[in-house]
Structures are given as C-alpha cells and as structure tokens.
Enzyme design. Sequence first.
Site, PDB file in Angstrom:
ATOM      1  N   ARG A 149      45.392  14.656  28.044  1.00 55.24           N
ATOM      2  CA  ARG A 149      46.335  14.981  29.120  1.00 55.24           C
ATOM      3  C   ARG A 149      46.667  16.463  29.193  1.00 55.24           C
ATOM      4  O   ARG A 149      47.820  16.850  29.378  1.00 55.24           O
ATOM      5  CB  ARG A 149      47.605  14.157  28.973  1.00 55.24           C
ATOM      6  CG  ARG A 149      47.568  13.144  30.094  1.00 55.24           C
ATOM      7  CD  ARG A 149      48.691  12.289  30.275  1.00 55.24           C
ATOM      8  NE  ARG A 149      48.098  10.958  30.392  1.00 55.24           N
ATOM      9  CZ  ARG A 149      48.764   9.877  30.635  1.00 55.24           C
ATOM     10  NH1 ARG A 149      50.049   9.924  30.768  1.00 55.24           N
ATOM     11  NH2 ARG A 149      48.140   8.726  30.736  1.00 55.24           N
ATOM     12  N   ARG A 162      52.040  16.813  33.700  1.00 60.70           N
ATOM     13  CA  ARG A 162      53.367  17.221  34.168  1.00 60.70           C
ATOM     14  C   ARG A 162      54.042  18.328  33.371  1.00 60.70           C
ATOM     15  O   ARG A 162      55.072  18.834  33.786  1.00 60.70           O
ATOM     16  CB  ARG A 162      54.283  15.997  34.227  1.00 60.70           C
ATOM     17  CG  ARG A 162      53.982  15.104  35.421  1.00 60.70           C
ATOM     18  CD  ARG A 162      54.562  13.742  35.258  1.00 60.70           C
ATOM     19  NE  ARG A 162      53.942  13.101  34.112  1.00 60.70           N
ATOM     20  CZ  ARG A 162      54.278  11.916  33.631  1.00 60.70           C
ATOM     21  NH1 ARG A 162      55.268  11.256  34.169  1.00 60.70           N
ATOM     22  NH2 ARG A 162      53.636  11.407  32.602  1.00 60.70           N
ATOM     23  N   ARG A 208      51.056  18.246  42.856  1.00 59.16           N
ATOM     24  CA  ARG A 208      51.356  16.817  42.993  1.00 59.16           C
ATOM     25  C   ARG A 208      52.403  16.614  44.091  1.00 59.16           C
ATOM     26  O   ARG A 208      52.295  15.681  44.899  1.00 59.16           O
ATOM     27  CB  ARG A 208      51.874  16.306  41.660  1.00 59.16           C
ATOM     28  CG  ARG A 208      52.224  14.838  41.602  1.00 59.16           C
ATOM     29  CD  ARG A 208      52.652  14.583  40.169  1.00 59.16           C
ATOM     30  NE  ARG A 208      53.038  13.224  39.898  1.00 59.16           N
ATOM     31  CZ  ARG A 208      54.273  12.775  40.052  1.00 59.16           C
ATOM     32  NH1 ARG A 208      55.214  13.571  40.542  1.00 59.16           N
ATOM     33  NH2 ARG A 208      54.546  11.530  39.736  1.00 59.16           N
ATOM     34  N   ASP A 242      42.269   8.437  36.105  1.00 63.69           N
ATOM     35  CA  ASP A 242      43.044   7.514  35.284  1.00 63.69           C
ATOM     36  C   ASP A 242      42.166   6.354  34.868  1.00 63.69           C
ATOM     37  O   ASP A 242      41.201   6.026  35.568  1.00 63.69           O
ATOM     38  CB  ASP A 242      44.273   6.995  36.041  1.00 63.69           C
ATOM     39  CG  ASP A 242      45.304   6.453  35.074  1.00 63.69           C
ATOM     40  OD1 ASP A 242      46.050   7.256  34.503  1.00 63.69           O
ATOM     41  OD2 ASP A 242      45.316   5.231  34.831  1.00 63.69           O
ATOM     42  N   TYR A 245      46.824  -4.006  30.862  1.00 67.89           N
ATOM     43  CA  TYR A 245      47.512  -3.699  32.127  1.00 67.89           C
ATOM     44  C   TYR A 245      47.194  -4.741  33.191  1.00 67.89           C
ATOM     45  O   TYR A 245      48.041  -5.092  34.013  1.00 67.89           O
ATOM     46  CB  TYR A 245      47.102  -2.302  32.618  1.00 67.89           C
ATOM     47  CG  TYR A 245      47.636  -1.193  31.727  1.00 67.89           C
ATOM     48  CD1 TYR A 245      48.950  -0.744  31.854  1.00 67.89           C
ATOM     49  CD2 TYR A 245      46.838  -0.611  30.743  1.00 67.89           C
ATOM     50  CE1 TYR A 245      49.444   0.262  31.036  1.00 67.89           C
ATOM     51  CE2 TYR A 245      47.334   0.393  29.921  1.00 67.89           C
ATOM     52  CZ  TYR A 245      48.626   0.819  30.066  1.00 67.89           C
ATOM     53  OH  TYR A 245      49.125   1.809  29.249  1.00 67.89           O
TER      54      TYR A 245
HETATM   55  O1  CP3 Z   1      43.607  13.603  29.546  1.00 58.80           O
HETATM   56  C1  CP3 Z   1      43.545  14.119  30.673  1.00 58.80           C
HETATM   57  O2  CP3 Z   1      44.006  15.264  30.929  1.00 58.80           O
HETATM   58  C2  CP3 Z   1      42.769  13.406  31.791  1.00 58.80           C
HETATM   59  C3  CP3 Z   1      43.539  12.613  32.677  1.00 58.80           C
HETATM   60  C4  CP3 Z   1      44.068  11.252  32.244  1.00 58.80           C
HETATM   61  C5  CP3 Z   1      45.200  10.662  32.847  1.00 58.80           C
HETATM   62  N1  CP3 Z   1      45.340   9.403  32.342  1.00 58.80           N
HETATM   63  C6  CP3 Z   1      46.034  11.285  33.881  1.00 58.80           C
HETATM   64  C7  CP3 Z   1      47.368  10.746  34.156  1.00 58.80           C
HETATM   65  C8  CP3 Z   1      43.580  10.345  31.299  1.00 58.80           C
HETATM   66  C9  CP3 Z   1      42.415  10.485  30.317  1.00 58.80           C
HETATM   67  C10 CP3 Z   1      44.395   9.178  31.385  1.00 58.80           C
HETATM   68  C11 CP3 Z   1      44.161   7.967  30.586  1.00 58.80           C
HETATM   69  C12 CP3 Z   1      45.146   6.888  30.607  1.00 58.80           C
HETATM   70  N2  CP3 Z   1      45.856   6.407  31.665  1.00 58.80           N
HETATM   71  C13 CP3 Z   1      45.446   6.087  29.474  1.00 58.80           C
HETATM   72  C14 CP3 Z   1      44.819   6.196  28.121  1.00 58.80           C
HETATM   73  C15 CP3 Z   1      45.387   7.300  27.317  1.00 58.80           C
HETATM   74  C16 CP3 Z   1      46.860   7.154  27.039  1.00 58.80           C
HETATM   75  O3  CP3 Z   1      47.604   8.010  27.530  1.00 58.80           O
HETATM   76  O4  CP3 Z   1      47.230   6.241  26.299  1.00 58.80           O
HETATM   77  C17 CP3 Z   1      46.408   5.143  29.883  1.00 58.80           C
HETATM   78  C18 CP3 Z   1      47.038   4.089  29.009  1.00 58.80           C
HETATM   79  C19 CP3 Z   1      46.650   5.347  31.263  1.00 58.80           C
HETATM   80  C20 CP3 Z   1      47.533   4.556  32.162  1.00 58.80           C
HETATM   81  C21 CP3 Z   1      48.612   5.373  32.715  1.00 58.80           C
HETATM   82  N3  CP3 Z   1      48.412   6.375  33.632  1.00 58.80           N
HETATM   83  C22 CP3 Z   1      49.985   5.258  32.447  1.00 58.80           C
HETATM   84  C23 CP3 Z   1      50.614   4.289  31.467  1.00 58.80           C
HETATM   85  C24 CP3 Z   1      50.623   6.225  33.233  1.00 58.80           C
HETATM   86  C25 CP3 Z   1      52.101   6.429  33.375  1.00 58.80           C
HETATM   87  C26 CP3 Z   1      52.678   7.093  32.194  1.00 58.80           C
HETATM   88  C27 CP3 Z   1      52.699   8.570  32.415  1.00 58.80           C
HETATM   89  O5  CP3 Z   1      52.307   9.332  31.510  1.00 58.80           O
HETATM   90  O6  CP3 Z   1      53.190   8.945  33.493  1.00 58.80           O
HETATM   91  C28 CP3 Z   1      49.615   6.949  33.943  1.00 58.80           C
HETATM   92  C29 CP3 Z   1      49.801   8.080  34.888  1.00 58.80           C
HETATM   93  C30 CP3 Z   1      49.045   9.334  34.611  1.00 58.80           C
HETATM   94  N4  CP3 Z   1      47.720   9.418  34.286  1.00 58.80           N
HETATM   95  C31 CP3 Z   1      49.568  10.660  34.698  1.00 58.80           C
HETATM   96  C32 CP3 Z   1      48.519  11.538  34.425  1.00 58.80           C
HETATM   97  C33 CP3 Z   1      48.554  13.042  34.428  1.00 58.80           C
HETATM   98  C34 CP3 Z   1      50.978  11.020  35.115  1.00 58.80           C
HETATM   99  C35 CP3 Z   1      51.059  10.837  36.595  1.00 58.80           C
HETATM  100  C36 CP3 Z   1      52.124  11.652  37.251  1.00 58.80           C
HETATM  101  O7  CP3 Z   1      51.847  12.788  37.651  1.00 58.80           O
HETATM  102  O8  CP3 Z   1      53.204  11.088  37.422  1.00 58.80           O
END
Ligand code: CP3
Length: 347
Positions: free
Chosen positions: A27, A31, A40, A77, A153
């Site tokens: 990540r 944010r 965003r 994602d 999920y």
């Molecule tokens: O790593 C990176 O920079 C690449 C981008 C990436 C995102 N999600 C962007 C994202 C990657 C590799 C993921 C993987 C992901 N997504 C996982 C596995 C890794 C982990 O974090 O455990 C999981 C479980 C998800 C599912 C997911 N996506 C959740 C539970 C959430 C909400 C929680 C949160 O952090 O907001 C997301 C949203 C998400 N995916 C965001 C980002 C940057 C935040 C979105 C926003 O801008 O609000």
Amino acid sequence: MTALANDTLLRALRREPTPYVPVWLMRQAGRYLPEYNALRAKAGSFLALATNPSLATEVTLQPLARFPLDAAILFSDILTVPDAMGLGLSFAEGEGPRFARPARDEASIAALAPPDLAKLRYVFDAVAEIKRALAGRVPLLGFAGSPFTLACYMIEGGASADYASVRTMVVARPDLLERIVDVNARAVAAYLAEQIRAGADAVMLFDTWGGLLSPDAYRRFSLAPMQAILASLPAAVPTIVFSKGAHASLEALVNAGASCVGLDWTADLAVARRRFGDTVAFQGNLDPIALLADPASVERAARAVVEQAGPAPGFVFNLGHGVVPATPPDNVAAVVGAVHAMSRNGP
Ligand code: CP3
C-alpha cells in the site's frame, strides 16, 4: 521489452546478489499521501481511480515520485475478481468493502464461475499503461488475492471481526468452501497470467486471512489453491506469497512454489532466513504501526529488520502489512533511505 534500469527487486526474488537491499511497501500508494487523497477526491471514489487505467497509472507512480522505491505495484484491489464474478462490489465511505450479492448459500455458491476476463480489461490496460509510464525505471508488481482471502469477503459480504460464517463453513460445509476456493483459484490463475502478459514483471498473492485457519484447514483451503496457482504461472516470472499470521505453517508455505515468502511483523525473520533462506527469498517485515513513531525511532526499527535478515542474498525489505493512513510520508522516506544506506555499506 525494455531492459530494467533497476532490477534489484527481481534479483533479490531470485536470491541473486544485489548492490543493496531493495525496498517497496505494501500500500505504498494510498491515503497517507496528500496527492492520493486529492486525486481520489477529484475522481470521486477509490473505485473510480482503480477502474480508470490512466488514473490508476498516476496513483501507482505517486510514491515513486517521492521515494527511491525499487518497485511499483499495480494500483488496484484484490476484490476486482469477485466483482467481475457478479457479486457487486462497493466501498462505503469509512466502512471498507461491501458485496451486494455475497456467496453464502448452496445456490449462490453453485452458480459461481471464473469471470470473463474481458470484465477485468481495465486492470490489464492499467498494467500496460503503467509499464509504458515506468519506461523500465523499476519492475512492476502485479497481484491478486488468495482464493481463501477472496472467499472470506465473498462469503461474509465484506470485512468481518471474526469471519464467523467462513469458519463455520470450514467445519459444517467444507464441500462448499472447497468449491469457492476452487473457482477462485482458476479465476486468479487466469487473472495473474493476463497481468503477466500485459507486462507485470513479478506477481504477489495476498493471503491476508489464511492465518485465521487451523494448520489443517490452512493447508486445504488456503495453501493448496495457492500452490495450484503458483504451479500454473510461467516459471520465469518471480512470485511472492504473503499469508498473514500463518507462521505455524511456514515450512509448508516455503515449499508452496513461490520465489519469495512475505512475513508479517509477528514472524521471526532471522529464524526464517536461517532455516529456509537457501530455499526461498523473504520479504518483510517491519510493523506498519512503527512508522507512526518519530523519524529516529523509525530508522532504528528499519535497520533492526535488515540486521535480522542478515547479509545473505534473497531479502526484500517491506512492512509486515500495508502502510496505514496516519503514516507521515517523511517516515517512509526515512525507512527507504535507512535501508538503502545501511545495506549498501553492508549490514
Ligand atoms: O499495495 C499497494 O499499494 C497496491 C494497491 C492495493 C490496494 N489493495 C489498494 C487499496 C493492494 C495490493 C490491495 C490489496 C488488498 N485489498 C488486500 C490484501 C492486502 C491487505 O491489505 O490485507 C485486501 C484485504 C483488500 C481489500 C480491501 N481494499 C479492504 C479491506 C479495503 C478497505 C480498508 C482500507 O484500507 O481502506 C480496501 C480499499 C483499498 N484498497 C484502499 C487502497 C489504497 C483504500 C481505498 C480508499 O482510498 O479509501
């Protein structure tokens, strides 16, 4: 294909010597970066960014403009795959992901099938556009969720405190859980193969919830489908597998067929490297919350991880999970700088 100007990540994943320890952060685009939040807001939502290849490219490159990172990771994602299966993904503000049509009963699980890859075209287009924009600066990582983590999920319909429906299914209806992870494994294998065709230099499987399972259930529902995916991918492309909290099954994970095993911060990196450093590369494992401390403490903590990894080749510095939104960007700069500087001079 453009030769890479910086291929330290790919060398480390293959356990070849590198001039310093490569760094990227899960990540790394997100944010904690004001420029991410601005884009965003302009786009309207996270999904609006992720589904638009040009915006996804811009976000992917944001952290690279600030920090000398050794890899880019596709901005997307893991839940794009179940969305393409028709489950109806949305992100409610401040609440995380939601599926309109979860797969929790016999009929909805029987109806699941790997998606038409045309529905994920925006992801492959983003990979190709990011590769062009990188112009060989650093490698591009593609990724997917593990079949089991996606199932978590899909079954719960979103994030959950304890994934009770999933863990009940493990004992009450293992046949249904097996069917979901099997469909997911076929979907993810095809999805990653297409990311590789579009230009991804290496790929990673995110198994965020594998550590919820007992070791037996982990092997059956999480590890086995990941193994099938890894075996299906072209052998020349390095692979990373990250099963958060699954240390009890570390030896099995090491032998799952990935080039590299990602560790979370509760794992003992030094022990893992001593026992299995001749078999796989390791990636990790600084506690992401450590990046909320003052810069001198953050640097000290990062250096301690590199010391634990030791000098042998086959180490990629990362956090033990994703960068959290409250992280000061200067602390990310401090980590990247400290790891590069100390490993260039030898730990
Ligand atoms: O790593 C990176 O920079 C690449 C981008 C990436 C995102 N999600 C962007 C994202 C990657 C590799 C993921 C993987 C992901 N997504 C996982 C596995 C890794 C982990 O974090 O455990 C999981 C479980 C998800 C599912 C997911 N996506 C959740 C539970 C959430 C909400 C929680 C949160 O952090 O907001 C997301 C949203 C998400 N995916 C965001 C980002 C940057 C935040 C979105 C926003 O801008 O609000």
